[in-house]
Scaffold this motif. Structure first.
Motif, PDB file in Angstrom:
ATOM      1  N   TRP A 161      13.862 -87.168 -65.412  1.00 33.34           N
ATOM      2  CA  TRP A 161      15.387 -86.813 -66.057  1.00 33.34           C
ATOM      3  C   TRP A 161      15.813 -85.430 -65.490  1.00 33.34           C
ATOM      4  O   TRP A 161      16.994 -85.105 -65.296  1.00 33.34           O
ATOM      5  CB  TRP A 161      15.259 -86.467 -67.683  1.00 33.34           C
ATOM      6  N   ARG A 162      14.897 -84.339 -65.238  1.00 35.85           N
ATOM      7  CA  ARG A 162      15.173 -83.129 -64.853  1.00 35.85           C
ATOM      8  C   ARG A 162      15.854 -83.532 -63.167  1.00 35.85           C
ATOM      9  O   ARG A 162      16.855 -82.741 -62.785  1.00 35.85           O
ATOM     10  CB  ARG A 162      14.197 -82.358 -64.514  1.00 35.85           C
ATOM     11  N   ARG A 163      15.075 -84.465 -62.544  1.00 33.37           N
ATOM     12  CA  ARG A 163      15.645 -84.651 -61.336  1.00 33.37           C
ATOM     13  C   ARG A 163      17.112 -85.161 -61.248  1.00 33.37           C
ATOM     14  O   ARG A 163      17.899 -84.881 -60.583  1.00 33.37           O
ATOM     15  CB  ARG A 163      14.496 -85.467 -60.541  1.00 33.37           C
ATOM     16  N   TRP A 164      17.264 -86.200 -61.842  1.00 31.34           N
ATOM     17  CA  TRP A 164      18.560 -86.846 -62.124  1.00 31.34           C
ATOM     18  C   TRP A 164      19.725 -85.640 -62.744  1.00 31.34           C
ATOM     19  O   TRP A 164      20.702 -85.789 -62.230  1.00 31.34           O
ATOM     20  CB  TRP A 164      18.511 -88.036 -63.049  1.00 31.34           C
ATOM     21  N   HIS A 165      19.207 -84.911 -63.671  1.00 32.16           N
ATOM     22  CA  HIS A 165      20.096 -83.961 -64.081  1.00 32.16           C
ATOM     23  C   HIS A 165      20.624 -82.978 -62.949  1.00 32.16           C
ATOM     24  O   HIS A 165      21.588 -82.744 -62.811  1.00 32.16           O
ATOM     25  CB  HIS A 165      19.614 -83.229 -65.411  1.00 32.16           C
ATOM     26  N   LEU A 166      19.643 -82.203 -62.062  1.00 33.07           N
ATOM     27  CA  LEU A 166      19.739 -81.636 -60.974  1.00 33.07           C
ATOM     28  C   LEU A 166      20.863 -82.231 -59.871  1.00 33.07           C
ATOM     29  O   LEU A 166      21.516 -81.473 -59.539  1.00 33.07           O
ATOM     30  CB  LEU A 166      18.518 -80.983 -60.731  1.00 33.07           C
ATOM     31  N   LYS A 167      20.320 -83.384 -59.639  1.00 34.27           N
ATOM     32  CA  LYS A 167      21.023 -84.434 -58.632  1.00 34.27           C
ATOM     33  C   LYS A 167      22.720 -84.261 -58.951  1.00 34.27           C
ATOM     34  O   LYS A 167      23.503 -84.156 -58.265  1.00 34.27           O
ATOM     35  CB  LYS A 167      20.609 -85.463 -58.409  1.00 34.27           C
ATOM     36  N   GLY A 168      22.701 -84.503 -60.430  1.00 29.38           N
ATOM     37  CA  GLY A 168      24.098 -84.670 -60.966  1.00 29.38           C
ATOM     38  C   GLY A 168      24.739 -83.578 -61.108  1.00 29.38           C
ATOM     39  O   GLY A 168      26.247 -83.477 -60.901  1.00 29.38           O
ATOM     40  N   MET A 169      24.289 -82.391 -61.183  1.00 30.19           N
ATOM     41  CA  MET A 169      24.704 -81.138 -61.559  1.00 30.19           C
ATOM     42  C   MET A 169      25.096 -80.347 -60.281  1.00 30.19           C
ATOM     43  O   MET A 169      26.198 -79.748 -60.237  1.00 30.19           O
ATOM     44  CB  MET A 169      23.996 -80.318 -62.440  1.00 30.19           C
ATOM     45  N   LEU A 170      24.189 -80.510 -59.309  1.00 27.16           N
ATOM     46  CA  LEU A 170      24.432 -79.634 -58.217  1.00 27.16           C
ATOM     47  C   LEU A 170      24.493 -80.681 -56.923  1.00 27.16           C
ATOM     48  O   LEU A 170      24.703 -79.961 -55.986  1.00 27.16           O
ATOM     49  CB  LEU A 170      23.060 -78.924 -58.019  1.00 27.16           C
ATOM     50  N   GLY A 171      24.624 -81.687 -56.951  1.00 27.89           N
ATOM     51  CA  GLY A 171      24.815 -82.704 -55.926  1.00 27.89           C
ATOM     52  C   GLY A 171      23.526 -82.331 -54.878  1.00 27.89           C
ATOM     53  O   GLY A 171      23.689 -82.699 -53.849  1.00 27.89           O
ATOM     54  N   TRP A 172      22.311 -81.877 -55.444  1.00 30.57           N
ATOM     55  CA  TRP A 172      21.220 -81.670 -54.660  1.00 30.57           C
ATOM     56  C   TRP A 172      20.315 -82.635 -54.800  1.00 30.57           C
ATOM     57  O   TRP A 172      19.908 -83.388 -55.929  1.00 30.57           O
ATOM     58  CB  TRP A 172      20.752 -80.495 -55.189  1.00 30.57           C
ATOM     59  N   THR A 173      19.634 -83.177 -53.736  1.00 27.98           N
ATOM     60  CA  THR A 173      18.565 -84.255 -53.502  1.00 27.98           C
ATOM     61  C   THR A 173      17.224 -83.514 -53.105  1.00 27.98           C
ATOM     62  O   THR A 173      17.180 -83.125 -51.919  1.00 27.98           O
ATOM     63  CB  THR A 173      18.930 -85.344 -52.332  1.00 27.98           C
ATOM     64  N   PRO A 174      16.429 -83.811 -53.908  1.00 30.97           N
ATOM     65  CA  PRO A 174      14.957 -83.104 -53.670  1.00 30.97           C
ATOM     66  C   PRO A 174      14.406 -83.971 -52.369  1.00 30.97           C
ATOM     67  O   PRO A 174      14.598 -85.210 -52.205  1.00 30.97           O
ATOM     68  CB  PRO A 174      14.344 -83.178 -54.821  1.00 30.97           C
TER      69      PRO A 174
ATOM     70  N   ALA B 101       5.713 -87.317 -69.484  1.00 30.26           N
ATOM     71  CA  ALA B 101       5.996 -86.104 -68.647  1.00 30.26           C
ATOM     72  C   ALA B 101       6.667 -86.938 -67.456  1.00 30.26           C
ATOM     73  O   ALA B 101       7.595 -86.268 -66.910  1.00 30.26           O
ATOM     74  CB  ALA B 101       4.499 -85.885 -68.261  1.00 30.26           C
ATOM     75  N   GLU B 102       6.519 -88.041 -66.754  1.00 26.67           N
ATOM     76  CA  GLU B 102       7.160 -88.550 -65.873  1.00 26.67           C
ATOM     77  C   GLU B 102       8.436 -88.764 -66.359  1.00 26.67           C
ATOM     78  O   GLU B 102       9.442 -88.586 -65.321  1.00 26.67           O
ATOM     79  CB  GLU B 102       6.406 -90.133 -65.623  1.00 26.67           C
ATOM     80  N   LEU B 103       9.009 -89.470 -67.365  1.00 27.57           N
ATOM     81  CA  LEU B 103      10.238 -89.250 -67.801  1.00 27.57           C
ATOM     82  C   LEU B 103      10.973 -87.883 -67.739  1.00 27.57           C
ATOM     83  O   LEU B 103      12.222 -87.986 -67.397  1.00 27.57           O
ATOM     84  CB  LEU B 103      10.401 -89.925 -69.421  1.00 27.57           C
TER      85      LEU B 103
END
Length: 456
Positions: free
Chosen positions: A402-415, A396-398
């Motif tokens: 992965w979703r966080r890194w994927h969103l950051k790479g796709m949208l340039g968005w930092t949660p 679950a943590e992985l």
């Protein structure tokens, strides 16, 4: 003709040291060393006698050393008959054979009735075939455990990095798992270092004085093996504590586990090293031919037996938990899942070694070597899979990372940063620990069970 590859059996016997599987070999290796030392003494005496005879003229054939036997000074025309060297009693089933040489005008004749292997009862063809088969077997065993330890080492390094780098996976349970991984990593590394010291550097002669580096490699190997068994014991103790104790201080117990896993083996290894320095400082310390071996073997056997008792106790508790009305529950019941996990994990704690620990020394040694060296080398790989890669919490943590890194790479968005305990990603170590301080002992055990059953 040289004898069967005793150095291979010596080295692999030491690698199988965890249970002393090669106890039957140790006696033969010690006898071989005794015979080799006797031959060295005879050579020295023979050469000294030859120097004395050279100072005085001797008619006939002078004293001669042929690398195995000292032939005395003999007048021309006489025949000298001597018994076969004692070292051939290790390899030949026929005893009481003799060899002879005649003194002629040209000097000593060739050995009669033939070379030493033939004259002393060794079938040259059969011995050569046996040596080739043994060498092939030992090479296969070495290749097998090299592959196993390499695979385990790579898997364990990744698993250790995962449990260490992800903050939400940091808790007492995973700390213990990490120490277990490290013990497996050290054990695999020690095996490679020991092979390098004994094989590549050519220090596998157990009858000569070994170098300090070779002895240090063996001491490090023995410590890593013992520490690995004691961390397997710690895993059993921790799981039993979760099942049997309603409330306990995880921090207090954790430091006790550290002492058991790393401190106890270091004590026994230091005692064994000090005694070997003062009493049996010969070879590379890779043989197990005296009662001193029990300084290492005893604690390891004790840890195996304790883990076996814990296994029985855990199974007994689980059987009680799975009785009606729990039997009517679905297979997704936490206790049912924990039972499956326990049956898979506890044998990896060394319970299966009990079978080999009490086999007699004359049991087929090749079978022991295959199970203890080849099969045992994959133990770290299986443990890493069960404790880390099949752990639901880790998965679950992985996925979350992965979703966080994927969103950051796709949208340039930092949660936005979240508190270390927060998030809606499910129960973590931090939330479990904080919640356990507010619930009853029964609820605590249930929550701890759920954490453990996430392995499968």
């Amino acid at each position: 003709m040289r004898p069967p590859p005793a150095r291979w059996s010596c080295v692999l016997a030491a690698l199988a040291c965890a249970l002393g599987a090669a106890g039957g070999w140790a006696t033969g290796l010690q006898q071989e060393c005794d015979y080799v030392q006797q031959i060295e003494r005879q050579q020295e005496e023979c050469l000294q006698g030859t120097q004395v005879e050279n100072e005085t003229e001797t008619a006939g054939c002078s004293r001669m050393w042929d690398n195995l036997t000292c032939w005395p000074a003999t007048p021309r025309g006489q025949v000298v008959v001597l018994a076969c060297p004692l070292i051939f009693t290790l390899f030949s089933p026929i005893q009481g054979l003799n060899v002879s040489r005649s003194c002629t005008d040209e000097g000593w004749t060739q050995l009669e009735p033939g070379p030493y292997p033939t004259a002393c009862g060794l079938d040259d063809r059969v011995s050569s075939l046996d040596e080739q088969q043994q060498t092939l077997f030992y090479n296969s065993v070495k290749t097998g455990y090299t592959i196993g330890y390499s695979l385990s080492l790579a898997t364990l390094l990744v698993a250790t990095a995962i449990l260490s780098l992800f903050r939400k996976l940091r808790c007492t349970r995973n700390y213990i798992h990490t120490h277990l991984f490290v013990s497996f990593i050290l054990r695999a590394t020690a095996v490679f270092i020991k092979d390098w010291a004994l094989f590549d550097r050519g220090e596998s002669d157990h009858c000569s004085q070994g170098s300090v580096g070779c002895k240090a490699a063996v001491v490090f190997f023995q410590y890593c093996v013992m520490a690995n068994f004691f961390w397997l014991l710690v895993e059993g103790l921790y799981l039993h504590t979760l099942l049997a104790v309603s409330f306990f201080s995880e921090r207090k117990y954790f430091w006790g586990y550290i002492l058991i896993g790393w401190g106890v083996p270091s004590t026994f290894i230091m005692v064994w090293t000090a005694i070997r320095i003062h009493i049996e400082d010969f070879g590379c310390w890779d043989t197990i031919n005296s009662s001193l071996w029990w300084i290492i073997k005893g604690p390891i056997l004790t840890s195996i037996l304790v883990n076996f008792v814990l296994f029985i106790c855990i199974i007994r508790v689980l059987v009680q938990k799975l009785r009606p009305p729990d039997v009517g529950k679905s297979d997704s019941s936490p206790y049912s899942r924990l039972a499956k996990s326990t049956l898979l994990l506890i044998p990896l704690f060394g319970v299966h070694y009990v079978m080999f620990a009490f086999f007699p020394d004359n049991f087929k040694a090749e079978v022991k070597m295959v199970f203890e060296l080849v099969v045992g080398s994959f133990q770290g790989f299986v443990v890493a899979i069960l404790y880390c890669f099949l752990n639901g919490e880790v998965q679950a943590e992985l996925r979350r990372k992965w979703r966080r890194w994927h969103l950051k790479g796709m949208l340039g968005w930092t949660p936005k940063s979240q508190p270390p305990w927060g998030g809606s990603t499910g129960a973590t170590c931090s939330t479990q620990v904080s919640m356990l301080t507010r619930v009853s002992p029964g609820a605590r055990r249930s929550s701890s069970f759920q954490a453990e059953v996430s392995l499968l």
